[in-house]
Write a protein that holds these residues in place. Structure first.
Motif, short mmCIF file in Angstrom:
data_model
loop_
_atom_site.label_atom_id
_atom_site.label_comp_id
_atom_site.label_asym_id
_atom_site.label_seq_id
_atom_site.Cartn_x
_atom_site.Cartn_y
_atom_site.Cartn_z
N LYS A 168 -15.17 8.08 0.34
CA LYS A 168 -15.94 9.16 0.96
C LYS A 168 -16.07 10.36 0.04
CE LYS A 168 -11.82 10.89 3.34
NZ LYS A 168 -11.19 11.19 4.65
N LEU A 169 -15.26 10.38 -1.04
CA LEU A 169 -15.33 11.46 -2.02
C LEU A 169 -15.75 10.88 -3.37
CD1 LEU A 169 -12.02 13.41 -1.26
CD2 LEU A 169 -14.33 14.00 -0.50
N PRO A 170 -16.48 11.63 -4.19
CA PRO A 170 -16.84 11.15 -5.52
C PRO A 170 -15.59 10.85 -6.34
CG PRO A 170 -18.14 13.08 -4.95
CD PRO A 170 -17.08 12.95 -3.90
N GLY A 171 -15.55 9.68 -6.95
CA GLY A 171 -14.40 9.29 -7.74
C GLY A 171 -13.45 8.36 -7.02
N CYS A 172 -13.58 8.26 -5.69
CA CYS A 172 -12.74 7.35 -4.91
C CYS A 172 -13.36 5.95 -4.87
CB CYS A 172 -12.59 7.85 -3.48
SG CYS A 172 -11.42 9.20 -3.25
N GLY A 173 -12.54 5.00 -4.48
CA GLY A 173 -13.02 3.64 -4.29
C GLY A 173 -12.29 2.64 -5.17
N ILE A 174 -12.40 1.35 -4.78
CA ILE A 174 -11.76 0.27 -5.53
C ILE A 174 -12.77 -0.87 -5.67
CG2 ILE A 174 -9.71 -1.19 -5.75
CD1 ILE A 174 -8.47 0.27 -3.41
N ARG A 175 -12.87 -1.41 -6.86
CA ARG A 175 -13.68 -2.62 -7.08
C ARG A 175 -12.77 -3.84 -6.97
NH1 ARG A 175 -17.63 -2.64 -12.09
NH2 ARG A 175 -18.23 -4.50 -10.90
N ASN A 176 -13.23 -4.84 -6.23
CA ASN A 176 -12.47 -6.09 -6.06
C ASN A 176 -11.04 -5.81 -5.58
OD1 ASN A 176 -14.70 -7.60 -7.09
ND2 ASN A 176 -14.05 -7.12 -9.17
N ALA A 177 -10.95 -5.06 -4.51
CA ALA A 177 -9.63 -4.66 -4.00
C ALA A 177 -8.91 -5.82 -3.32
CB ALA A 177 -9.80 -3.51 -3.01
N VAL A 178 -7.58 -5.70 -3.27
CA VAL A 178 -6.75 -6.65 -2.53
C VAL A 178 -5.82 -5.85 -1.62
CG1 VAL A 178 -6.82 -8.48 -4.25
CG2 VAL A 178 -5.04 -6.73 -4.41
N LYS A 179 -5.47 -6.46 -0.51
CA LYS A 179 -4.47 -5.86 0.39
C LYS A 179 -3.21 -6.70 0.25
CE LYS A 179 -5.58 -4.10 4.34
NZ LYS A 179 -6.00 -3.90 5.75
N VAL A 180 -2.17 -6.10 -0.31
CA VAL A 180 -0.94 -6.83 -0.66
C VAL A 180 0.06 -6.75 0.48
CG1 VAL A 180 0.96 -6.98 -2.30
CG2 VAL A 180 -1.34 -6.37 -3.11
N TYR A 181 0.61 -7.92 0.85
CA TYR A 181 1.61 -8.02 1.90
C TYR A 181 3.01 -8.32 1.34
CZ TYR A 181 -2.01 -8.25 5.53
OH TYR A 181 -3.05 -7.96 6.38
N GLU A 182 3.05 -8.98 0.19
CA GLU A 182 4.34 -9.42 -0.35
C GLU A 182 4.21 -9.60 -1.86
OE1 GLU A 182 6.61 -13.61 -0.12
OE2 GLU A 182 6.42 -12.60 1.83
N VAL A 183 5.25 -9.20 -2.61
CA VAL A 183 5.26 -9.42 -4.06
C VAL A 183 6.59 -10.04 -4.46
CG1 VAL A 183 3.59 -7.63 -4.70
CG2 VAL A 183 5.97 -7.02 -4.41
N ALA A 184 6.50 -11.16 -5.19
CA ALA A 184 7.70 -11.84 -5.69
C ALA A 184 8.74 -12.06 -4.59
CB ALA A 184 8.31 -11.05 -6.85
N GLY A 185 8.28 -12.39 -3.39
CA GLY A 185 9.18 -12.68 -2.28
C GLY A 185 9.69 -11.47 -1.53
N VAL A 186 9.30 -10.27 -1.95
CA VAL A 186 9.72 -9.04 -1.27
C VAL A 186 8.58 -8.54 -0.38
CG1 VAL A 186 10.50 -6.66 -1.57
CG2 VAL A 186 11.24 -8.43 -3.18
N LYS A 187 8.88 -8.35 0.88
CA LYS A 187 7.85 -7.93 1.84
C LYS A 187 7.57 -6.44 1.73
CE LYS A 187 9.28 -11.44 5.21
NZ LYS A 187 9.83 -11.66 6.59
N LEU A 188 6.35 -6.07 2.06
CA LEU A 188 5.99 -4.66 2.16
C LEU A 188 5.94 -4.30 3.64
CD1 LEU A 188 3.14 -4.32 -0.50
CD2 LEU A 188 5.62 -4.46 -0.82
N SER A 189 6.56 -3.21 4.02
CA SER A 189 6.60 -2.82 5.43
C SER A 189 5.21 -2.59 5.98
CB SER A 189 7.43 -1.55 5.60
OG SER A 189 6.83 -0.46 4.90
N THR A 190 4.32 -2.09 5.14
CA THR A 190 2.91 -1.88 5.49
C THR A 190 2.06 -2.43 4.36
OG1 THR A 190 3.47 0.14 6.69
CG2 THR A 190 1.15 -0.18 6.09
#
Length: 252
Positions: A99-121
């Motif tokens: 919503k602001l100039p300069g913000c945004g992500i190309r080809n974004a991912v929503k990560v739930y877990e990395v290397a077997g460690v869960k993310l609370s959110t």
């Protein structure tokens, strides 16, 4: 004389007619065995209009109610490998506008877990940041928490992608959070039930020393590492991002 004779004859005729009259009226009377007094109704008990039967051609031709688009998307997506790495579990969410100039992500991912460690959110980011995050979890983080004699089970995430300025200051530069390059961690939760919290344990005892080692281990893999001693905005969490700085990583 003739008059008397006529009256006598008339009287005799009337008397004979009364003698031959029937005991009951000759008018026809309705017989109940032929024409009942009240005919029964021949109306059916229920309507004779045709009703749709389950499975009939017409019933199956009727369109089913449309399922909401959001529900269809939710039931068709599954958490799996993203960024070409099976150790990064999440969802591919495509381009994220800002919503602001300069913000945004190309080809974004929503990560739930990395290397077997869960993310609370689940945290949204780009793949470069997700891969750097995974490498740190497997390497620097794993080495720094060895004194706990337990592995990290979950990270408490307090921020991922957020289209905003640095520290929410009006007129400031866009934060790396607004570019999908940052993640903030407030707690480390272990398999044995122990928790290391920045707000509770920074600078205190064994857990405080582990937190300092975690801070140091992230400096290098990440371009920016901020902790409780950097400023008041980070007194309760680590800020890691993959920004490129001239002269090397910025760690405070």
């Amino acid at each position: 004389m003739r008059l008397k004779t006529g009256l006598l004859a008339l009287l005799v005729t009337v008397t004979m007619a009364q003698a031959n009259a029937p005991y009951t009226s000759l008018r026809p009377v309705a017989r109940e065995d032929v024409f009942p007094v009240a005919l029964p109704t021949f109306a059916p008990d229920r309507s004779l209009r045709p009703m749709l039967r389950p499975g009939s051609a017409y019933a199956s031709a009727r369109p089913a109610p449309k399922q909401p688009e959001t529900v269809r998307r939710a039931t068709s997506t599954r958490v799996g490998r993203v960024c070409g790495d099976r150790k990064i579990q999440g969802l591919e969410i495509g381009n994220v506008p800002g919503k602001l100039p300069g913000c945004g992500i190309r080809n974004a991912v929503k990560v739930y877990e990395v290397a077997g460690v869960k993310l609370s959110t689940p945290a949204s980011m780009n793949c470069d940041t997700a891969k750097t995050f995974k490498s740190w979890v497997e390497g620097g983080m794993a080495r720094a928490v060895r004194p706990m004699r337990s592995e990290v089970e979950e990270l408490k995430i307090v921020a991922g992608y957020s289209c905003r300025t640095r520290n929410h200051k009006p007129g400031a530069k866009i934060s790396e959070h607004g570019k999908g390059k940052a993640i903030d961690i407030a707690e480390f939760r272990f398999e044995n039930g122990e928790v290391i919290s920045l707000i509770d344990h920074w600078g205190s005892g064994r857990k405080g020393r582990v937190l300092r080692d975690l801070h140091k281990s992230a400096c290098g893999p990440f371009g920016t590492v901020l902790g409780p001693e950097s400023d008041r905005h980070h007194r309760d969490h680590f800020h890691f991002d993959t920004a490129n700085h001239r002269g090397g990583a910025y760690c405070r």
